[in-house]
Design a protein around this motif. Structure first.
Motif, PDB file in Angstrom:
ATOM      1  N   VAL A 132       0.871  -1.183   0.000  1.00 44.44           N
ATOM      2  CA  VAL A 132       0.000   0.000   0.000  1.00 44.44           C
ATOM      3  C   VAL A 132       0.902   1.226   0.000  1.00 44.44           C
ATOM      4  CG1 VAL A 132      -1.834   1.245   1.213  1.00 44.44           C
ATOM      5  CG2 VAL A 132      -1.776  -1.258   1.291  1.00 44.44           C
ATOM      6  N   GLU A 133       0.893   1.948  -1.115  1.00 47.37           N
ATOM      7  CA  GLU A 133       1.766   3.123  -1.236  1.00 47.37           C
ATOM      8  C   GLU A 133       0.992   4.389  -0.882  1.00 47.37           C
ATOM      9  OE1 GLU A 133       3.558   2.918  -5.142  1.00 47.37           O
ATOM     10  OE2 GLU A 133       4.840   1.248  -4.500  1.00 47.37           O
ATOM     11  N   ILE A 134       1.684   5.288  -0.200  1.00 47.30           N
ATOM     12  CA  ILE A 134       1.110   6.532   0.297  1.00 47.30           C
ATOM     13  C   ILE A 134       1.868   7.691  -0.361  1.00 47.30           C
ATOM     14  CG2 ILE A 134       0.733   7.877   2.427  1.00 47.30           C
ATOM     15  CD1 ILE A 134      -0.954   5.246   2.233  1.00 47.30           C
ATOM     16  N   SER A 135       1.156   8.799  -0.601  1.00 49.71           N
ATOM     17  CA  SER A 135       1.763   9.902  -1.355  1.00 49.71           C
ATOM     18  C   SER A 135       2.996  10.475  -0.654  1.00 49.71           C
ATOM     19  CB  SER A 135       0.727  11.000  -1.597  1.00 49.71           C
ATOM     20  OG  SER A 135       0.177  11.414  -0.361  1.00 49.71           O
ATOM     21  N   SER A 136       3.036  10.389   0.654  1.00 52.91           N
ATOM     22  CA  SER A 136       4.274  10.680   1.388  1.00 52.91           C
ATOM     23  C   SER A 136       5.002   9.341   1.458  1.00 52.91           C
ATOM     24  CB  SER A 136       3.936  11.221   2.783  1.00 52.91           C
ATOM     25  OG  SER A 136       5.116  11.513   3.475  1.00 52.91           O
ATOM     26  N   PHE A 137       5.917   9.119   0.509  1.00 55.92           N
ATOM     27  CA  PHE A 137       6.351   7.777   0.120  1.00 55.92           C
ATOM     28  C   PHE A 137       6.819   6.884   1.270  1.00 55.92           C
ATOM     29  CE2 PHE A 137       7.697   9.851  -4.139  1.00 55.92           C
ATOM     30  CZ  PHE A 137       6.373   9.907  -4.547  1.00 55.92           C
ATOM     31  N   SER A 138       7.476   7.501   2.263  1.00 55.16           N
ATOM     32  CA  SER A 138       8.061   6.653   3.319  1.00 55.16           C
ATOM     33  C   SER A 138       6.993   5.989   4.188  1.00 55.16           C
ATOM     34  CB  SER A 138       9.025   7.462   4.189  1.00 55.16           C
ATOM     35  OG  SER A 138       8.317   8.472   4.866  1.00 55.16           O
ATOM     36  N   LEU A 139       5.750   6.392   4.023  1.00 52.71           N
ATOM     37  CA  LEU A 139       4.666   5.765   4.789  1.00 52.71           C
ATOM     38  C   LEU A 139       4.167   4.465   4.153  1.00 52.71           C
ATOM     39  CD1 LEU A 139       2.576   8.924   5.729  1.00 52.71           C
ATOM     40  CD2 LEU A 139       4.393   7.798   7.022  1.00 52.71           C
ATOM     41  N   THR A 140       4.702   4.169   3.003  1.00 52.75           N
ATOM     42  CA  THR A 140       4.308   2.947   2.283  1.00 52.75           C
ATOM     43  C   THR A 140       4.523   1.703   3.135  1.00 52.75           C
ATOM     44  OG1 THR A 140       4.693   3.885   0.110  1.00 52.75           O
ATOM     45  CG2 THR A 140       5.052   1.502   0.323  1.00 52.75           C
ATOM     46  N   CYS A 141       3.608   0.740   2.996  1.00 48.11           N
ATOM     47  CA  CYS A 141       3.768  -0.528   3.708  1.00 48.11           C
ATOM     48  C   CYS A 141       3.902  -1.662   2.692  1.00 48.11           C
ATOM     49  CB  CYS A 141       2.570  -0.783   4.630  1.00 48.11           C
ATOM     50  SG  CYS A 141       2.866  -2.130   5.789  1.00 48.11           S
ATOM     51  N   CYS A 142       4.909  -2.489   2.884  1.00 46.70           N
ATOM     52  CA  CYS A 142       5.126  -3.642   2.009  1.00 46.70           C
ATOM     53  C   CYS A 142       4.013  -4.671   2.198  1.00 46.70           C
ATOM     54  CB  CYS A 142       6.444  -4.328   2.344  1.00 46.70           C
ATOM     55  SG  CYS A 142       7.912  -3.376   1.967  1.00 46.70           S
ATOM     56  N   ALA A 143       3.866  -5.516   1.193  1.00 43.26           N
ATOM     57  CA  ALA A 143       2.851  -6.577   1.234  1.00 43.26           C
ATOM     58  C   ALA A 143       3.050  -7.499   2.441  1.00 43.26           C
ATOM     59  CB  ALA A 143       2.927  -7.385  -0.051  1.00 43.26           C
ATOM     60  N   GLU A 144       4.287  -7.816   2.736  1.00 37.44           N
ATOM     61  CA  GLU A 144       4.563  -8.758   3.840  1.00 37.44           C
ATOM     62  C   GLU A 144       4.095  -8.189   5.172  1.00 37.44           C
ATOM     63  OE1 GLU A 144       6.586  -7.696   1.438  1.00 37.44           O
ATOM     64  OE2 GLU A 144       8.194  -9.118   1.018  1.00 37.44           O
ATOM     65  N   ARG A 145       4.374  -6.903   5.402  1.00 32.93           N
ATOM     66  CA  ARG A 145       3.952  -6.323   6.684  1.00 32.93           C
ATOM     67  C   ARG A 145       2.455  -6.053   6.701  1.00 32.93           C
ATOM     68  NH1 ARG A 145       7.097  -1.479   7.186  1.00 32.93           N
ATOM     69  NH2 ARG A 145       7.874  -1.999   5.118  1.00 32.93           N
ATOM     70  N   THR A 146       1.856  -5.759   5.552  1.00 31.00           N
ATOM     71  CA  THR A 146       0.392  -5.639   5.528  1.00 31.00           C
ATOM     72  C   THR A 146      -0.227  -6.963   5.970  1.00 31.00           C
ATOM     73  OG1 THR A 146       0.534  -4.075   3.695  1.00 31.00           O
ATOM     74  CG2 THR A 146      -1.604  -5.078   4.097  1.00 31.00           C
ATOM     75  N   ALA A 147       0.291  -8.074   5.425  1.00 33.26           N
ATOM     76  CA  ALA A 147      -0.236  -9.394   5.803  1.00 33.26           C
ATOM     77  C   ALA A 147       0.023  -9.666   7.287  1.00 33.26           C
ATOM     78  CB  ALA A 147       0.415 -10.481   4.945  1.00 33.26           C
ATOM     79  N   LEU A 148       1.237  -9.339   7.728  1.00 34.88           N
ATOM     80  CA  LEU A 148       1.592  -9.610   9.128  1.00 34.88           C
ATOM     81  C   LEU A 148       0.697  -8.815  10.088  1.00 34.88           C
ATOM     82  CD1 LEU A 148       3.590 -10.899  11.182  1.00 34.88           C
ATOM     83  CD2 LEU A 148       4.997  -8.853  10.906  1.00 34.88           C
ATOM     84  N   PHE A 149       0.516  -7.541   9.807  1.00 38.03           N
ATOM     85  CA  PHE A 149      -0.272  -6.709  10.731  1.00 38.03           C
ATOM     86  C   PHE A 149      -1.759  -7.094  10.674  1.00 38.03           C
ATOM     87  CE2 PHE A 149       3.086  -3.110  10.159  1.00 38.03           C
ATOM     88  CZ  PHE A 149       3.978  -3.819  10.948  1.00 38.03           C
ATOM     89  N   THR A 150      -2.206  -7.493   9.501  1.00 41.41           N
ATOM     90  CA  THR A 150      -3.591  -7.974   9.389  1.00 41.41           C
ATOM     91  C   THR A 150      -3.773  -9.219  10.254  1.00 41.41           C
ATOM     92  OG1 THR A 150      -3.796  -7.098   7.167  1.00 41.41           O
ATOM     93  CG2 THR A 150      -5.340  -8.828   7.765  1.00 41.41           C
ATOM     94  N   ALA A 151      -2.816 -10.150  10.152  1.00 38.96           N
ATOM     95  CA  ALA A 151      -2.914 -11.391  10.933  1.00 38.96           C
ATOM     96  C   ALA A 151      -2.899 -11.094  12.432  1.00 38.96           C
ATOM     97  CB  ALA A 151      -1.746 -12.315  10.569  1.00 38.96           C
ATOM     98  N   VAL A 152      -1.950 -10.277  12.848  1.00 37.05           N
ATOM     99  CA  VAL A 152      -1.838  -9.990  14.284  1.00 37.05           C
ATOM    100  C   VAL A 152      -3.102  -9.297  14.778  1.00 37.05           C
ATOM    101  CG1 VAL A 152      -0.541  -8.715  16.034  1.00 37.05           C
ATOM    102  CG2 VAL A 152       0.680  -9.984  14.251  1.00 37.05           C
ATOM    103  N   SER A 153      -3.662  -8.425  13.948  1.00 34.40           N
ATOM    104  CA  SER A 153      -4.874  -7.721  14.369  1.00 34.40           C
ATOM    105  C   SER A 153      -6.062  -8.667  14.457  1.00 34.40           C
ATOM    106  CB  SER A 153      -5.181  -6.547  13.431  1.00 34.40           C
ATOM    107  OG  SER A 153      -5.556  -7.024  12.167  1.00 34.40           O
TER     108      SER A 153
END
Ligand code: THU
Length: 141
Positions: free
Chosen positions: A49-70
């Motif tokens: 998930v890319e954000i216009s302020s680029f450094s806020l972007t989250c990689c697919a792996e961490r999106t999956a990880l944070f979704t799972a933990v949540s």
């Protein structure tokens, strides 16, 4: 699920490919999907998930990880990653994040055609800082 032979690698790659379709990557146009396999067999996916302020972007792996933990899932045995490239080894930040949960995670580097190669987080990231590395031995529950 304990043995690496039991890991449904083809299914994980398929799940990662589907997740990649949902990538939000208007800046890099580099679409990535990840599928985490929990020990109980649950598959949790994520995309970058890319954000216009680029450094806020989250990689697919961490999106999956944070979704799972949540969702209360923290015990993982494998992750598959698929992108537009031949292979997409997780970036350093994701290696650290994944290592916190399983430093010996099986990593499946998948391709668009469904083929894949396998490696381990232990070989890609051999000496992680871990929850047990704190001097007071604080292990998050
Ligand atoms: N990216 C991932 O999602 N996973 C990786 O393992 C490598 C990089 C994303 C982040 C960014 O949206 C794009 O790929 C280009 O770096």
């Amino acid at each position: 699920m304990k043995r690496t032979d039991d890991i449904p690698a083809e299914e994980l790659v398929r799940s990662a490919r589907s997740a990649r379709e949902r990538s939000h990557s208007p800046y890099s146009k580099f679409r990535v999907g990840a599928a985490l396999l929990a020990r109980d067999g649950t598959i949790i996916t994520g995309c970058n998930v890319e954000i216009s302020s680029f450094s806020l972007t989250c990689c697919a792996e961490r999106t999956a990880l944070f979704t799972a933990v949540s969702r209360g899932i923290k015990d993982f045995v494998a992750v598959a990653v698929v992108s537009d490239a031949e292979e997409t080894p997780p970036c350093g930040a994701c290696r650290q994040a994944l290592a916190d949960f399983n430093p010996n995670l099986e990593i499946i580097l998948g391709r668009q055609d469904g083929t894949f190669t396998r490696t381990t987080l232990g070989s890609l990231y051999p000496k992680p800082f871990l929850p047990t590395s704190f001097p007071h031995g604080n292990i998050p529950q």
